[in-house]
Design a protein around this motif. Structure first.
Motif, PDB file in Angstrom:
ATOM      1  N   GLN A  50       1.002  -0.939   0.217  1.00 37.46           N
ATOM      2  CA  GLN A  50      -0.297  -0.241  -0.524  1.00 37.46           C
ATOM      3  C   GLN A  50       0.779   1.418   0.287  1.00 37.46           C
ATOM      4  O   GLN A  50       0.354   2.364  -0.273  1.00 37.46           O
ATOM      5  CB  GLN A  50      -0.805  -0.143   1.282  1.00 37.46           C
ATOM      6  CG  GLN A  50      -2.027  -1.005   1.479  1.00 37.46           C
ATOM      7  CD  GLN A  50      -3.025  -1.241   0.070  1.00 37.46           C
ATOM      8  OE1 GLN A  50      -2.557   0.171  -0.826  1.00 37.46           O
ATOM      9  NE2 GLN A  50      -3.231  -2.391   0.013  1.00 37.46           N
ATOM     10  N   ARG A  92       1.872   2.040  -3.864  1.00 40.03           N
ATOM     11  CA  ARG A  92       0.723   2.627  -4.097  1.00 40.03           C
ATOM     12  C   ARG A  92       0.331   4.244  -4.152  1.00 40.03           C
ATOM     13  O   ARG A  92       0.296   5.436  -4.946  1.00 40.03           O
ATOM     14  CB  ARG A  92      -0.638   1.873  -4.386  1.00 40.03           C
ATOM     15  CG  ARG A  92      -0.461   0.489  -5.138  1.00 40.03           C
ATOM     16  CD  ARG A  92      -1.739  -0.425  -4.688  1.00 40.03           C
ATOM     17  NE  ARG A  92      -2.671   0.143  -5.038  1.00 40.03           N
ATOM     18  CZ  ARG A  92      -4.213   0.067  -5.485  1.00 40.03           C
ATOM     19  NH1 ARG A  92      -4.397  -1.222  -4.715  1.00 40.03           N
ATOM     20  NH2 ARG A  92      -4.992   0.464  -5.917  1.00 40.03           N
ATOM     21  N   ILE A  93       0.175   4.123  -2.398  1.00 39.86           N
ATOM     22  CA  ILE A  93       0.041   5.881  -1.851  1.00 39.86           C
ATOM     23  C   ILE A  93       1.202   6.530  -2.434  1.00 39.86           C
ATOM     24  O   ILE A  93       0.881   7.930  -2.516  1.00 39.86           O
ATOM     25  CB  ILE A  93       0.242   5.981  -0.478  1.00 39.86           C
ATOM     26  CG1 ILE A  93      -1.119   5.130   0.200  1.00 39.86           C
ATOM     27  CG2 ILE A  93       0.491   6.961   0.301  1.00 39.86           C
ATOM     28  CD1 ILE A  93      -1.064   4.417   1.629  1.00 39.86           C
ATOM     29  N   LEU A 135       0.307   8.878  -5.471  1.00 43.81           N
ATOM     30  CA  LEU A 135      -0.269   9.679  -5.544  1.00 43.81           C
ATOM     31  C   LEU A 135       0.086  10.703  -4.896  1.00 43.81           C
ATOM     32  O   LEU A 135       0.018  11.656  -4.722  1.00 43.81           O
ATOM     33  CB  LEU A 135      -1.257   9.296  -4.834  1.00 43.81           C
ATOM     34  CG  LEU A 135      -1.706   7.711  -5.554  1.00 43.81           C
ATOM     35  CD1 LEU A 135      -3.609   7.711  -3.930  1.00 43.81           C
ATOM     36  CD2 LEU A 135      -2.887   8.778  -6.405  1.00 43.81           C
ATOM     37  N   LYS A 136       1.541  10.733  -3.544  1.00 44.56           N
ATOM     38  CA  LYS A 136       1.983  12.017  -3.269  1.00 44.56           C
ATOM     39  C   LYS A 136       1.819  13.101  -3.888  1.00 44.56           C
ATOM     40  O   LYS A 136       1.321  14.760  -3.281  1.00 44.56           O
ATOM     41  CB  LYS A 136       3.003  11.759  -2.433  1.00 44.56           C
ATOM     42  CG  LYS A 136       3.524  12.665  -1.339  1.00 44.56           C
ATOM     43  CD  LYS A 136       4.637  11.955  -0.742  1.00 44.56           C
ATOM     44  CE  LYS A 136       5.578  13.591  -0.052  1.00 44.56           C
ATOM     45  NZ  LYS A 136       7.405  13.044   0.413  1.00 44.56           N
ATOM     46  N   LEU A 152      -2.113  14.780  -4.085  1.00 39.63           N
ATOM     47  CA  LEU A 152      -2.812  14.616  -2.328  1.00 39.63           C
ATOM     48  C   LEU A 152      -1.982  16.047  -1.412  1.00 39.63           C
ATOM     49  O   LEU A 152      -1.368  16.172  -1.287  1.00 39.63           O
ATOM     50  CB  LEU A 152      -2.679  13.345  -1.892  1.00 39.63           C
ATOM     51  CG  LEU A 152      -3.583  12.505  -2.764  1.00 39.63           C
ATOM     52  CD1 LEU A 152      -3.541  11.615  -1.596  1.00 39.63           C
ATOM     53  CD2 LEU A 152      -4.658  12.863  -2.528  1.00 39.63           C
ATOM     54  N   LEU A 189      -4.902  15.090   3.294  1.00 42.32           N
ATOM     55  CA  LEU A 189      -5.337  13.657   1.876  1.00 42.32           C
ATOM     56  C   LEU A 189      -4.648  13.028   2.535  1.00 42.32           C
ATOM     57  O   LEU A 189      -4.765  12.092   2.620  1.00 42.32           O
ATOM     58  CB  LEU A 189      -5.935  14.043   1.029  1.00 42.32           C
ATOM     59  CG  LEU A 189      -6.915  14.901   1.152  1.00 42.32           C
ATOM     60  CD1 LEU A 189      -7.600  15.378  -0.756  1.00 42.32           C
ATOM     61  CD2 LEU A 189      -8.509  15.179   1.553  1.00 42.32           C
ATOM     62  N   LEU A 190      -3.458  13.284   2.000  1.00 45.19           N
ATOM     63  CA  LEU A 190      -2.392  12.116   1.860  1.00 45.19           C
ATOM     64  C   LEU A 190      -2.500  11.355   3.707  1.00 45.19           C
ATOM     65  O   LEU A 190      -2.364  10.595   3.645  1.00 45.19           O
ATOM     66  CB  LEU A 190      -0.694  12.736   1.867  1.00 45.19           C
ATOM     67  CG  LEU A 190       0.182  11.672   1.223  1.00 45.19           C
ATOM     68  CD1 LEU A 190       0.038  10.544   0.322  1.00 45.19           C
ATOM     69  CD2 LEU A 190       1.651  12.383   1.736  1.00 45.19           C
ATOM     70  N   SER A 242      -5.190  11.297   5.285  1.00 39.82           N
ATOM     71  CA  SER A 242      -5.801  10.439   5.469  1.00 39.82           C
ATOM     72  C   SER A 242      -5.771   9.334   5.096  1.00 39.82           C
ATOM     73  O   SER A 242      -6.268   8.013   5.495  1.00 39.82           O
ATOM     74  CB  SER A 242      -6.928  11.093   4.985  1.00 39.82           C
ATOM     75  OG  SER A 242      -8.625  11.086   4.892  1.00 39.82           O
ATOM     76  N   VAL A 243      -4.728   9.392   3.463  1.00 42.82           N
ATOM     77  CA  VAL A 243      -4.600   8.234   3.410  1.00 42.82           C
ATOM     78  C   VAL A 243      -4.589   7.374   3.433  1.00 42.82           C
ATOM     79  O   VAL A 243      -3.793   5.827   3.644  1.00 42.82           O
ATOM     80  CB  VAL A 243      -4.155   8.626   1.625  1.00 42.82           C
ATOM     81  CG1 VAL A 243      -3.828   6.572   0.325  1.00 42.82           C
ATOM     82  CG2 VAL A 243      -5.320   9.049   1.240  1.00 42.82           C
ATOM     83  N   THR A 268      -5.651   5.267   6.649  1.00 39.07           N
ATOM     84  CA  THR A 268      -7.105   4.802   6.238  1.00 39.07           C
ATOM     85  C   THR A 268      -6.028   2.975   5.941  1.00 39.07           C
ATOM     86  O   THR A 268      -6.665   2.348   5.910  1.00 39.07           O
ATOM     87  CB  THR A 268      -7.960   4.983   4.585  1.00 39.07           C
ATOM     88  OG1 THR A 268      -7.476   6.137   5.565  1.00 39.07           O
ATOM     89  CG2 THR A 268      -8.360   4.267   4.070  1.00 39.07           C
ATOM     90  N   PHE A 269      -4.964   3.389   5.150  1.00 42.09           N
ATOM     91  CA  PHE A 269      -3.996   1.859   4.828  1.00 42.09           C
ATOM     92  C   PHE A 269      -3.085   1.253   4.653  1.00 42.09           C
ATOM     93  O   PHE A 269      -2.997   0.038   4.905  1.00 42.09           O
ATOM     94  CB  PHE A 269      -4.284   2.336   2.732  1.00 42.09           C
ATOM     95  CG  PHE A 269      -4.537   2.569   1.668  1.00 42.09           C
ATOM     96  CD1 PHE A 269      -5.558   1.608   1.653  1.00 42.09           C
ATOM     97  CD2 PHE A 269      -5.546   4.199   1.874  1.00 42.09           C
ATOM     98  CE1 PHE A 269      -6.455   1.933   0.356  1.00 42.09           C
ATOM     99  CE2 PHE A 269      -6.590   4.076   1.185  1.00 42.09           C
ATOM    100  CZ  PHE A 269      -7.412   3.466   0.059  1.00 42.09           C
TER     101      PHE A 269
END
Length: 337
Positions: free
Chosen positions: A160, A163-164, A167-168, A171, A175-176, A178-179, A182-183
């Motif tokens: 994960q 994958r994150i 997206l850095k 985001l 939001l980062l 929070s992600v 979450t993961f």
């Protein structure tokens, strides 16, 4: 009214090897995913409890996940367990249900001193014996070392994180964060109370995951990790494990936990008047096996509880207790001496 019609106007059909039967209307039942589904299913299989009690077998039921527990000596026959499972299969068959043998696992926990010649005879259950089982997503091995659970968590978290990291750039920090919670954090915290007393190597591996998540979130590279975790207000993995156990202990003492947990912790009642009798201390039972016994909730929970400041133990509500407990553990984790 539309919802009622949607529920009632349902049909069912059976498909096997590409062939399908005619659709037939459903006169009873609830839609899949309904909140009543698990409750009605538990009511339907309630008679199974009488079968387990008849054979003196302990059990837990969680929706369609049934787990039974049986304690015996290596030289003792397991016929009682076999007879119990056979009767369960017969009851299920009589009530339009089926026990899937391919999805049924059996694991034997035995003392480290047990030799191969003293292994129990499990009769026809032998093909179902496994060295690692999954219990509501938590993997356990025969030695109760939790290595399989740690390895699975670490593998999933790093997957994960990769994958994150892609997206850095798109985001925001909020939001980062929070992600990541979450993961990553959710996986580290899931059933982490079972990880108390694991090896230092396994604990370091889990801590490496949290450190990597913190560096990804803050963009830090070669800096020492403690100031980074402190700036994020994250408790290290070991303290997160203790935090979960203490929260369960508080709820158990206040009858907010399942009865099987509430029965394991008791306040210490000294035989004579002592100054510590009003300190809300818990009785610590003796553990016969250090590597396993001291990891039991009934032993580790009182030890961790008695080490807390009195102000934390006196918290009137769960929310206040969590706030005081995190502050206490935060100071222990990051206050330099």
């Amino acid at each position: 009214m539309s919802t009622y019609q949607e529920v009632c106007n349902r049909s069912a059909r059976v498909m096997l090897d590409g062939c399908s039967s005619k659709s037939q209307p459903l006169r009873w039942g609830v839609p899949q995913g309904s909140i009543l589904g698990p409750l009605l299913f538990n009511l339907y299989i309630l008679p199974l409890g009488a079968i387990f009690r008849k054979h003196a077998v302990s059990y837990h039921l969680y929706a369609d996940d049934c787990q039974i527990y049986f304690s015996f000596k290596p030289t003792q026959s397991t016929k009682v367990l076999s007879d119990c499972i056979l009767e369960v299969k017969q009851w299920l068959a009589d009530n339009f249900l089926h026990l899937n043998d391919s999805k049924s696992d059996l694991i034997v926990f035995s003392p480290n001193s047990t030799t191969a010649t003293h292994q129990p005879d499990l009769n026809y259950l032998s093909p179902n014996v496994s060295s690692v089982i999954s219990n509501l997503g938590v993997k356990r091995d025969q030695a109760l070392k939790m290595d399989a659970q740690v390895n699975n968590t670490v593998k999933s978290c790093f997957y994960q994180l990769r994958r994150i990291s892609k997206l850095k750039r798109i985001l925001s920090v909020r939001l980062l964060k929070s992600v990541v919670h979450t993961f990553i954090t959710s996986r580290l915290d899931y059933s982490n109370s079972c990880l108390y007393g694991i090896s230092k190597a396994a604990l370091s591996t889990l801590q490496l995951v949290q450190n990597s998540a913190a560096r990804l979130l803050t963009g830090a590279d070669r800096q020492h990790i403690s100031p980074i975790l402190k700036s994020l207000h994250w408790l290290p993995v070991q303290f997160r494990i203790n935090f979960k156990i203490m929260l369960l202990t508080y709820k158990s003492l206040n009858h907010q936990a399942p009865p099987y947990l509430c029965e394991l912790v008791h306040y210490y009642n000294p035989p004579r008047a002592l100054r510590s009798e009003d300190k809300l201390l818990l009785a610590v039972p003796n553990a016969r096996l250090k590597s396993r016994g001291e990891r039991a909730f009934s032993v580790c929970a009182p030890k961790l509880w008695n080490a807390l400041p009195l102000l934390v133990r006196q918290a009137p509500t769960a929310s206040i207790f969590k706030s005081r407990l995190k502050t206490h553990y935060f100071n222990l984790a990051y206050t330099t001496t």
